[in-house]
Write a protein that holds these residues in place. Structure first.
Motif, PDB file in Angstrom:
ATOM      1  N   GLU A 260     -32.531  -2.872  30.185  1.00 61.42           N
ATOM      2  CA  GLU A 260     -31.193  -2.888  30.087  1.00 61.42           C
ATOM      3  C   GLU A 260     -30.507  -4.512  29.041  1.00 61.42           C
TER       4      GLU A 260
ATOM      5  N   THR B 145     -17.077  -6.192  27.285  1.00 60.55           N
ATOM      6  CA  THR B 145     -18.915  -6.628  27.688  1.00 60.55           C
ATOM      7  C   THR B 145     -19.231  -4.997  27.953  1.00 60.55           C
TER       8      THR B 145
ATOM      9  N   GLY C 280     -21.194  -8.607  24.306  1.00 64.75           N
ATOM     10  CA  GLY C 280     -20.014  -8.328  24.960  1.00 64.75           C
ATOM     11  C   GLY C 280     -19.351  -9.363  23.534  1.00 64.75           C
TER      12      GLY C 280
ATOM     13  N   ASP D  62     -27.174  -6.452  27.798  1.00 61.99           N
ATOM     14  CA  ASP D  62     -26.099  -6.713  28.065  1.00 61.99           C
ATOM     15  C   ASP D  62     -25.088  -7.058  26.723  1.00 61.99           C
TER      16      ASP D  62
ATOM     17  N   CYS E  36     -25.302   3.634  30.986  1.00 61.63           N
ATOM     18  CA  CYS E  36     -24.384   3.129  30.024  1.00 61.63           C
ATOM     19  C   CYS E  36     -22.769   2.472  30.708  1.00 61.63           C
TER      20      CYS E  36
ATOM     21  N   ASN F 185     -23.042  -2.194  28.304  1.00 63.24           N
ATOM     22  CA  ASN F 185     -24.646  -2.564  29.712  1.00 63.24           C
ATOM     23  C   ASN F 185     -25.064  -1.312  29.359  1.00 63.24           C
TER      24      ASN F 185
ATOM     25  N   PRO G  14     -19.590  -8.504  33.567  1.00 60.45           N
ATOM     26  CA  PRO G  14     -19.772  -7.434  33.595  1.00 60.45           C
ATOM     27  C   PRO G  14     -19.276  -6.492  34.352  1.00 60.45           C
TER      28      PRO G  14
ATOM     29  N   LYS H 274     -28.989   0.600  29.724  1.00 55.11           N
ATOM     30  CA  LYS H 274     -30.234   0.432  30.683  1.00 55.11           C
ATOM     31  C   LYS H 274     -30.897   1.722  29.719  1.00 55.11           C
TER      32      LYS H 274
ATOM     33  N   HIS I 220     -35.043 -12.342  31.859  1.00 57.13           N
ATOM     34  CA  HIS I 220     -34.174 -12.040  31.491  1.00 57.13           C
ATOM     35  C   HIS I 220     -33.990 -12.827  30.074  1.00 57.13           C
TER      36      HIS I 220
ATOM     37  N   LYS J 185     -32.981  -7.688  29.822  1.00 57.87           N
ATOM     38  CA  LYS J 185     -33.108  -7.493  30.892  1.00 57.87           C
ATOM     39  C   LYS J 185     -34.758  -6.632  31.245  1.00 57.87           C
TER      40      LYS J 185
END
Length: 368
Positions: A178, A187, A182, A180, A203, A189, A68, A191, A150, A161
């Motif tokens: 959020e 990776t 990958g 995640d 992001c 993210n 991350p 949000k 999570h 998340k």
């Protein structure tokens, strides 16, 4: 001639066949055992397996997953921002089941709490399973409740998340979701939520360019004040010069190291105009780590430098941190037993020459 004794038997033919005359002389005796399979047949039978291995090896990239973006400089940050405190801090944790645990936290005789309070109590509970965890913390003194969830999504292809924070006043309530994502070399993210009375969008993306270089960036919009924030990060890994020869082969056979190797990371925050350089050196892997952090403004040339070190011993750990203003921080943690979950005793101290501030505290972790 017919009554004469039989001639001695001829020598055995080679494994590959051959010797046609000898086969005719011996008749049935030479064909009693089946001949070995031809070499061509054996090589033909292993060709599909070899092709599968070659295809799998070709499909795997030499660039590893960089992890991350938020954790790109986590090793440096934890050594230059030590958790020092004053008073007495006690954490008592209890494992009620393999998946459920609770923690009671006490902080007594401190001057670090708001509104002149000198004591606080918090209750934390956490539940884990194979697909994630759920955690909640209640602080009766301040009237706040924090929660995290999570959960693995799409069969482990993504991680969802959810972060919730609520208080009795309602001014600092927040809700942030959020996701995640990958793959083998990157990776990302995403949000979205509400913080400070306004919506939040964000992001980030982190891509491995080579086996040692990774680059990425992050953008966020905060609706409460209408700010657009962006930052860019580059991370360069260095080879572990302490392992040579046999050590390299042993490390490769043992799998990835327990901690990241030495690296240099640079982060530029466009909104604040700040450049951050972080360098970590694993002097002795898993034993001695040293970091240096420099934060500066390319426009005003204001800067702040911080140096930290970590020493891991058999049953204790020592962290030291010194910054350019003369502030010295140290944290010592010692295990009181060799068994898993043995109590740990902590000592924390901070000395700030510029502010004439001296702070000292000790803590006890039971059941950790």
């Amino acid at each position: 001639k017919c009554d004469s004794s039989a001639p001695p038997p001829p020598p055995l033919p080679p494994l590959g066949g051959g010797g046609g005359k000898s086969g005719e002389t011996e008749g049935v005796d030479t064909t009693s055992a089946p001949p070995p399979p031809p070499a061509a047949a054996a090589s033909t039978s292993t060709t599909p397996a070899e092709d599968d291995i070659a295809k799998a090896a070709a499909s795997v990239s030499s660039c590893p997953n960089p992890g991350p973006l938020e954790a790109a400089t986590w090793d440096c940050r934890r050594l230059v921002t030590l958790d020092t405190y004053d008073g007495i801090r006690v954490d008592i944790s209890k494992q009620l089941s393999p998946f459920f645990a609770v923690v009671h936290s006490f902080h007594l005789g401190t001057t670090m709490l708001p509104d002149g309070k000198s004591a606080s109590y918090g209750f934390t509970t956490q539940m884990n399973d194979d697909e994630g965890f759920m955690m909640a913390r209640v602080d009766p003194e301040s009237g706040t409740v924090d929660g995290r969830i999570h959960k693995a999504l799409l069969g482990g292809l993504a991680m969802g998340k959810l972060q919730v924070g609520a208080s009795s006043e309602g001014a600092n309530d927040q809700l942030l979701a959020e996701v995640d994502l990958g793959a083998a070399t990157w990776t990302a993210n995403l949000k979205y939520g509400s913080m400070g009375g306004g919506n939040v969008f964000g992001c980030n993306y982190f891509q491995a360019i080579s086996p040692r270089l990774a680059m990425g960036g992050e953008g966020m919009y905060v609706g409460a004040n209408g700010n657009m924030m962006s930052s860019y990060t580059a991370k360069l890994l260095f080879p572990n010069v302490n392992n040579t020869g046999e050590d390299k082969d042993t490390a490769a056979a043992a799998g990835p190291p327990a901690e990241p190797p030495s690296y240099l990371a640079a982060t530029y925050n466009a909104g604040q105009g700040m450049l951050s350089l972080n360098y970590k050196r694993a002097v002795t892997p898993s034993r001695v780590n040293m970091v240096a952090s420099l934060e500066c403004s390319p426009v005003t040339l204001e800067s702040q430098v911080t140096v930290g070190a970590e020493f891991n011993l058999t049953r204790s750990k020592m962290n030291l941190c010194v910054d350019g203003s003369g502030r010295i921080q140290s944290v010592l943690e010692a295990k009181l037993g060799r068994e898993q979950g043995s109590p740990a005793l902590n000592f924390a101290a901070e000395l700030d020459h510029g502010k004439s501030l001296m702070r000292f505290g000790y803590g006890l972790n039971i059941g950790s």
